[in-house]
Scaffold this motif. Structure first.
Motif, mmCIF file in Angstrom:
data_model
loop_
_atom_site.group_PDB
_atom_site.id
_atom_site.type_symbol
_atom_site.label_atom_id
_atom_site.label_comp_id
_atom_site.label_asym_id
_atom_site.label_seq_id
_atom_site.Cartn_x
_atom_site.Cartn_y
_atom_site.Cartn_z
ATOM 1 N N MET A 1 -9.367 -7.850 5.227
ATOM 2 C CA MET A 1 -9.004 -7.417 6.582
ATOM 3 C C MET A 1 -8.114 -8.423 7.301
ATOM 4 O O MET A 1 -7.209 -8.035 8.029
ATOM 5 C CB MET A 1 -10.265 -7.160 7.419
ATOM 6 N N ARG A 2 -8.359 -9.717 7.090
ATOM 7 C CA ARG A 2 -7.561 -10.726 7.798
ATOM 8 C C ARG A 2 -6.078 -10.627 7.450
ATOM 9 O O ARG A 2 -5.239 -10.534 8.352
ATOM 10 C CB ARG A 2 -8.131 -12.115 7.499
ATOM 11 N N PRO A 3 -5.696 -10.636 6.172
ATOM 12 C CA PRO A 3 -4.266 -10.486 5.894
ATOM 13 C C PRO A 3 -3.744 -9.096 6.242
ATOM 14 O O PRO A 3 -2.587 -8.960 6.660
ATOM 15 C CB PRO A 3 -4.147 -10.774 4.399
ATOM 16 N N MET A 4 -4.585 -8.056 6.119
ATOM 17 C CA MET A 4 -4.132 -6.717 6.495
ATOM 18 C C MET A 4 -3.748 -6.693 7.980
ATOM 19 O O MET A 4 -2.706 -6.147 8.352
ATOM 20 C CB MET A 4 -5.233 -5.673 6.217
ATOM 21 N N MET A 5 -4.563 -7.324 8.799
ATOM 22 C CA MET A 5 -4.247 -7.401 10.230
ATOM 23 C C MET A 5 -3.026 -8.288 10.469
ATOM 24 O O MET A 5 -2.204 -8.003 11.332
ATOM 25 C CB MET A 5 -5.465 -7.908 10.994
ATOM 26 N N GLY A 6 -2.904 -9.359 9.675
ATOM 27 C CA GLY A 6 -1.740 -10.242 9.808
ATOM 28 C C GLY A 6 -0.440 -9.522 9.485
ATOM 29 O O GLY A 6 0.560 -9.674 10.197
ATOM 30 N N THR B 1 4.316 -2.988 6.926
ATOM 31 C CA THR B 1 3.415 -1.911 6.536
ATOM 32 C C THR B 1 2.788 -2.218 5.190
ATOM 33 O O THR B 1 3.479 -2.659 4.263
ATOM 34 C CB THR B 1 4.194 -0.579 6.443
ATOM 35 N N VAL B 2 1.488 -1.992 5.067
ATOM 36 C CA VAL B 2 0.781 -2.217 3.804
ATOM 37 C C VAL B 2 0.498 -0.858 3.170
ATOM 38 O O VAL B 2 -0.180 -0.014 3.759
ATOM 39 C CB VAL B 2 -0.544 -2.978 4.013
ATOM 40 N N TYR B 3 1.050 -0.650 1.983
ATOM 41 C CA TYR B 3 0.802 0.583 1.229
ATOM 42 C C TYR B 3 -0.223 0.312 0.135
ATOM 43 O O TYR B 3 -0.288 -0.783 -0.410
ATOM 44 C CB TYR B 3 2.103 1.105 0.601
ATOM 45 N N PHE B 4 -1.002 1.336 -0.186
ATOM 46 C CA PHE B 4 -2.063 1.223 -1.182
ATOM 47 C C PHE B 4 -1.688 1.934 -2.465
ATOM 48 O O PHE B 4 -1.247 3.082 -2.452
ATOM 49 C CB PHE B 4 -3.358 1.844 -0.630
ATOM 50 N N GLU B 5 -1.851 1.210 -3.593
ATOM 51 C CA GLU B 5 -1.677 1.811 -4.921
ATOM 52 C C GLU B 5 -2.403 0.899 -5.893
ATOM 53 O O GLU B 5 -2.089 -0.279 -5.986
ATOM 54 C CB GLU B 5 -0.201 1.916 -5.291
ATOM 55 N N GLU C 1 -10.772 1.321 4.557
ATOM 56 C CA GLU C 1 -11.622 1.678 3.418
ATOM 57 C C GLU C 1 -11.163 1.031 2.113
ATOM 58 O O GLU C 1 -11.916 0.943 1.158
ATOM 59 C CB GLU C 1 -11.701 3.208 3.242
ATOM 60 N N HIS C 2 -9.916 0.558 2.080
ATOM 61 C CA HIS C 2 -9.390 -0.111 0.895
ATOM 62 C C HIS C 2 -9.509 -1.622 0.970
ATOM 63 O O HIS C 2 -9.155 -2.317 0.021
ATOM 64 C CB HIS C 2 -7.920 0.269 0.666
ATOM 65 N N ALA C 3 -9.960 -2.117 2.111
ATOM 66 C CA ALA C 3 -10.027 -3.565 2.315
ATOM 67 C C ALA C 3 -11.104 -4.191 1.435
ATOM 68 O O ALA C 3 -12.176 -3.643 1.234
ATOM 69 C CB ALA C 3 -10.310 -3.871 3.781
ATOM 70 N N CYS C 4 -10.763 -5.379 0.919
ATOM 71 C CA CYS C 4 -11.730 -6.158 0.158
ATOM 72 C C CYS C 4 -12.578 -6.920 1.176
ATOM 73 O O CYS C 4 -12.087 -7.341 2.220
ATOM 74 C CB CYS C 4 -11.010 -7.182 -0.734
ATOM 75 N N HIS C 5 -13.824 -7.078 0.873
ATOM 76 C CA HIS C 5 -14.716 -7.784 1.804
ATOM 77 C C HIS C 5 -15.218 -9.066 1.156
ATOM 78 O O HIS C 5 -16.305 -9.126 0.622
ATOM 79 C CB HIS C 5 -15.879 -6.864 2.195
ATOM 80 N N HIS C 6 -14.324 -10.067 1.169
ATOM 81 C CA HIS C 6 -14.690 -11.370 0.607
ATOM 82 C C HIS C 6 -14.219 -12.481 1.508
ATOM 83 O O HIS C 6 -13.498 -12.294 2.414
ATOM 84 C CB HIS C 6 -14.095 -11.536 -0.803
#
Length: 120
Positions: free
Chosen positions: A75-80, A87-91, A115-120
Motif C-alpha cells: 500500500m505504501r508504494p501504491m499510494m506513493g 498509474t499502477v496497472y495490475f497483471e 485488493e491486489h496490495a501485498c501486506h508486508h
C-alpha cells in the motif's frame, strides 16, 4: 505515455519481468503512442536498501514515467505512485516483458486496487 515494467536481467522486451517491483534488476520503460510501442529504454533499479520500496517511485517519477505494470505492490508504494501521478496497472500472469508491454499499449490492463496490495 511512458510505461515501466519491472524487469529481471539486463532489461528489454525479451526479458522476464520481475514479480516484485522493488527488487527488480531494472525497469524496461516503453513509450506508447496511439496504442503502439515507439521506443524502449532501461532504467537501473538501485538496491532495495536505498530508500526501500519508495525509491522506485521517485526514480520513475524523475524519468517522466506515467504508469507502471506490477504483479503486486504494498500500500505504501501504491499510494506513493498515486501521489506522483503514476498509474499502477495490475497483471500477474504474463512472464515476458514484451507481452506485458503490448497489453499495456493496447489498454487491456486494469488499474491495481487495494485488493491486489501485498501486506508486508
Amino acid at each position: 505515455m511512458k510505461i515501466a515494467i519491472p524487469t529481471m536481467g539486463a532489461g528489454g522486451l525479451e526479458c522476464d519481468r520481475s514479480g516484485h517491483f522493488g527488487h527488480c534488476d531494472c525497469f524496461t520503460v516503453v513509450t506508447v503512442e496511439d496504442g503502439t510501442i515507439t521506443a524502449t529504454e532501461v532504467i537501473d533499479n538501485p538496491p532495495h536498501e536505498e530508500g526501500g520500496c519508495m525509491r522506485p517511485v521517485s526514480l520513475l517519477a524523475e524519468h517522466g514515467v506515467d504508469a507502471i505494470v506490477a504483479a503486486g505492490m504494498g500500500m505504501r508504494p501504491m499510494m506513493g505512485f498515486a501521489q506522483a501521478g503514476i498509474t499502477v496497472y495490475f497483471e500477474s500472469e504474463t512472464p515476458n516483458v514484451g507481452e506485458v508491454a503490448n497489453m499495456a499499449a493496447a489498454g487491456t490492463l486494469s488499474v491495481m486496487g487495494e485488493e491486489h496490495a501485498c501486506h508486508h
